[in-house]
Design an enzyme around this catalytic site. Structure first.
Site, PDB file in Angstrom:
ATOM      1  N   LYS A   1      21.759  40.623  64.700  1.00 49.81           N
ATOM      2  CA  LYS A   1      20.982  40.971  63.505  1.00 49.81           C
ATOM      3  C   LYS A   1      20.737  39.732  62.646  1.00 49.81           C
ATOM      4  O   LYS A   1      21.419  38.714  62.816  1.00 49.81           O
ATOM      5  CB  LYS A   1      21.712  42.058  62.714  1.00 49.81           C
ATOM      6  CG  LYS A   1      23.112  41.677  62.287  1.00 49.81           C
ATOM      7  CD  LYS A   1      23.948  42.913  61.931  1.00 49.81           C
ATOM      8  CE  LYS A   1      25.317  42.500  61.428  1.00 49.81           C
ATOM      9  NZ  LYS A   1      26.211  43.660  61.240  1.00 49.81           N
TER      10      LYS A   1
ATOM     11  N   ARG B   1      29.707  53.924  54.638  1.00 47.57           N
ATOM     12  CA  ARG B   1      28.427  53.231  54.519  1.00 47.57           C
ATOM     13  C   ARG B   1      27.468  54.064  55.366  1.00 47.57           C
ATOM     14  O   ARG B   1      26.964  55.065  54.896  1.00 47.57           O
ATOM     15  CB  ARG B   1      28.587  51.786  55.020  1.00 47.57           C
ATOM     16  CG  ARG B   1      27.415  50.893  54.721  1.00 47.57           C
ATOM     17  CD  ARG B   1      27.663  49.445  55.157  1.00 47.57           C
ATOM     18  NE  ARG B   1      27.825  49.305  56.606  1.00 47.57           N
ATOM     19  CZ  ARG B   1      27.940  48.138  57.249  1.00 47.57           C
ATOM     20  NH1 ARG B   1      27.918  47.014  56.556  1.00 47.57           N
ATOM     21  NH2 ARG B   1      28.072  48.091  58.550  1.00 47.57           N
TER      22      ARG B   1
ATOM     23  N   TYR C   1      22.664  17.237  37.298  1.00 51.74           N
ATOM     24  CA  TYR C   1      22.391  18.241  36.267  1.00 51.74           C
ATOM     25  C   TYR C   1      23.650  18.666  35.524  1.00 51.74           C
ATOM     26  O   TYR C   1      24.710  18.869  36.136  1.00 51.74           O
ATOM     27  CB  TYR C   1      21.782  19.492  36.909  1.00 51.74           C
ATOM     28  CG  TYR C   1      20.309  19.372  37.245  1.00 51.74           C
ATOM     29  CD1 TYR C   1      19.363  19.064  36.269  1.00 51.74           C
ATOM     30  CD2 TYR C   1      19.866  19.594  38.540  1.00 51.74           C
ATOM     31  CE1 TYR C   1      18.010  18.968  36.578  1.00 51.74           C
ATOM     32  CE2 TYR C   1      18.513  19.519  38.866  1.00 51.74           C
ATOM     33  CZ  TYR C   1      17.591  19.210  37.877  1.00 51.74           C
ATOM     34  OH  TYR C   1      16.270  19.124  38.190  1.00 51.74           O
TER      35      TYR C   1
ATOM     36  N   MET D   1      17.817  21.620  43.889  1.00 49.72           N
ATOM     37  CA  MET D   1      17.022  22.381  44.856  1.00 49.72           C
ATOM     38  C   MET D   1      16.834  21.600  46.159  1.00 49.72           C
ATOM     39  O   MET D   1      16.929  22.155  47.249  1.00 49.72           O
ATOM     40  CB  MET D   1      15.651  22.705  44.250  1.00 49.72           C
ATOM     41  CG  MET D   1      14.800  23.591  45.138  1.00 49.72           C
ATOM     42  SD  MET D   1      13.139  23.792  44.491  1.00 49.72           S
ATOM     43  CE  MET D   1      13.453  24.709  42.988  1.00 49.72           C
TER      44      MET D   1
END
Ligand SMILES: *Cc1c(COP(=O)(O)O)cnc(C)c1O
Length: 394
Positions: free
Chosen positions: A58, A156, A278, A331
């Site tokens: 998957k 689930r 940052y 990023m």
């Protein structure tokens, strides 16, 4: 002034290794489908000949690429696959015309013809799904295969006990289609000490006995390594095939199957007390040589794995040397501390391993406060993807 002709060429070791193919990308992701096939083979050895080994593929084969992975596994002898969605089933079907393909996410209303056309088998996990499939099969006058998912405590997907009992007792319903597998899923398999594994095992034994004589499956990767009681007729490992963690905190691991490397864009040396990146989240505590890499969270490398003054970042590797991430991840960029790496290795254009045989995916995931599954399925689209052997450390 120096005559240009007398300037010695850079030694080979200092030259950038960026090839024409690499040059358009900040990073190279090498995936070895043969290593995935070898891991699958290793699991066939663990479970023995009485148990078949399927492969869970998957989410684009855990980010590794469903096409190449299915081709390699099919060639190794794997003939049963588990996907989450019909569209993944279609992709697998293109590579494996005769394989059995189960769709774990069951059956949405109106989806049955899509399954029938590609010979996909839904894993039916609710009474409405079972009725829907039975109705479709009656309308086509063909008893198509499907798996029944019994809920043994995951809460689930899966049929609660009373619905499973109802189905088992309804021969009109069960004659309309063919139950080719009865399965359940472990909620705590990755924690071998959890008593809930045995609880689910006992519930599965009891519930599946209502469907006598049918093949049964309980184990994912973790379940394979909980012991033979958990194996039944078919196991369906995912993460183990891709070299991820099998049991929490346990070093038992199959081989790594990928290597993610980012290129060094530039190097800079800064004094002790210099904030980097940052938010000035991390400040150097010694004169520091930094390498700036051309990859960031936009490439699926989790931002949370960056460094700060409170919390060290993940570890990357450069030519056999550990290079910790330094400061926040941007990023498209991140910084690593290469102070302790020989200068001729830490050079512009060199590659730093962010994930791979050295930079273990589970360790990096832990540094990002997540799990290797999420790291793999989030691998970005900007890497240059190469399928083949992982090669030697650069
Ligand atoms: C994802 C999944 C698997 C494979 O799990 P791993 O932990 O990756 O081995 C098996 N069965 C079901 C129902 C799943 O959802």
């Amino acid at each position: 002034m120096t005559d240009p002709q007398t300037v010695p060429p850079p030694p080979a070791a200092r030259r950038a290794r960026v090839t024409v193919d690499d040059a358009g990308h900040g990073s190279v992701l090498t995936i070895d489908p043969a290593a995935i096939a070898r891991n699958w083979q290793a699991i066939t050895g663990v479970v023995g000949p009485a148990t078949a080994v399927a492969a869970t593929i998957k989410s684009d084969a855990y980010g590794c690429g469903i096409g190449p992975v299915v081709r390699a596994l099919s060639a190794a002898g794997c003939s049963t696959f588990f996907v989450a969605l019909p569209q993944e089933g279609l992709a697998a079907r293109r590579e494996a015309p005769s394989a059995v393909i189960y769709v774990l996410n069951g059956l949405l209303p109106g989806a049955a013809p899509l399954y029938a056309e590609a010979r996909l088998r839904p894993v039916l996990g609710s009474l409405p799904e079972v009725e829907d499939w039975a109705l479709f099969c009656r309308s086509r006058k063909v008893p198509l295969e499907a798996a029944l998912h019994l809920d043994t405590g995951m809460n689930r997907l899966g049929l609660p006990e009373e619905d499973a009992a109802r189905i088992a007792a309804d021969s009109v319903l069960t004659r309309a289609f063919r139950i080719s597998l009865v399965m359940s899923h472990l909620a705590c398999g990755s924690s071998p000490v959890s008593p809930f594994n045995r609880t689910q095992l006992a519930r599965f034994e009891a519930l599946s006995a209502r469907f006598p004589g049918l093949p049964r499956s309980l184990a994912n990767s973790a379940g394979v390594y909980l012991g033979p009681d958990f194996h039944f007729d078919l196991v369906r490992p995912g993460i183990a095939l891709y070299g991820g963690e099998i049991h929490e905190g346990d070093p038992l691991r199959l081989a790594p199957v990928l290597r993610l490397e980012a290129h060094i864009l530039q190097l800079r040396t800064v004094a002790a007390g210099t904030p980097v990146g940052y938010g000035q989240a991390q400040v150097t505590t010694r004169p520091t040589r930094l390498a700036i890499l051309s990859t960031g969270y936009g490439d699926g490398y989790h931002r949370r794995a960056g460094g700060s003054d409170d919390r060290p970042g993940a570890t990357a590797w450069l030519a056999g040397h550990r290079v910790p991430l330094f400061g926040r991840i941007s990023m498209d960029l991140m910084a690593v501390d290469v102070t302790d790496v020989p200068a001729d290795l830490a050079r512009r254009g060199a590659r730093v391993e962010l994930l791979g045989p050295n930079a273990d995916i589970t360790a990096v995931a832990a540094a990002a406060e997540t799990i290797d599954y999420e790291l793999l399925t989030g691998l970005g689209r900007r890497h240059r993807r190469v399928y083949g052997p992982l090669g030697e450390d650069l």
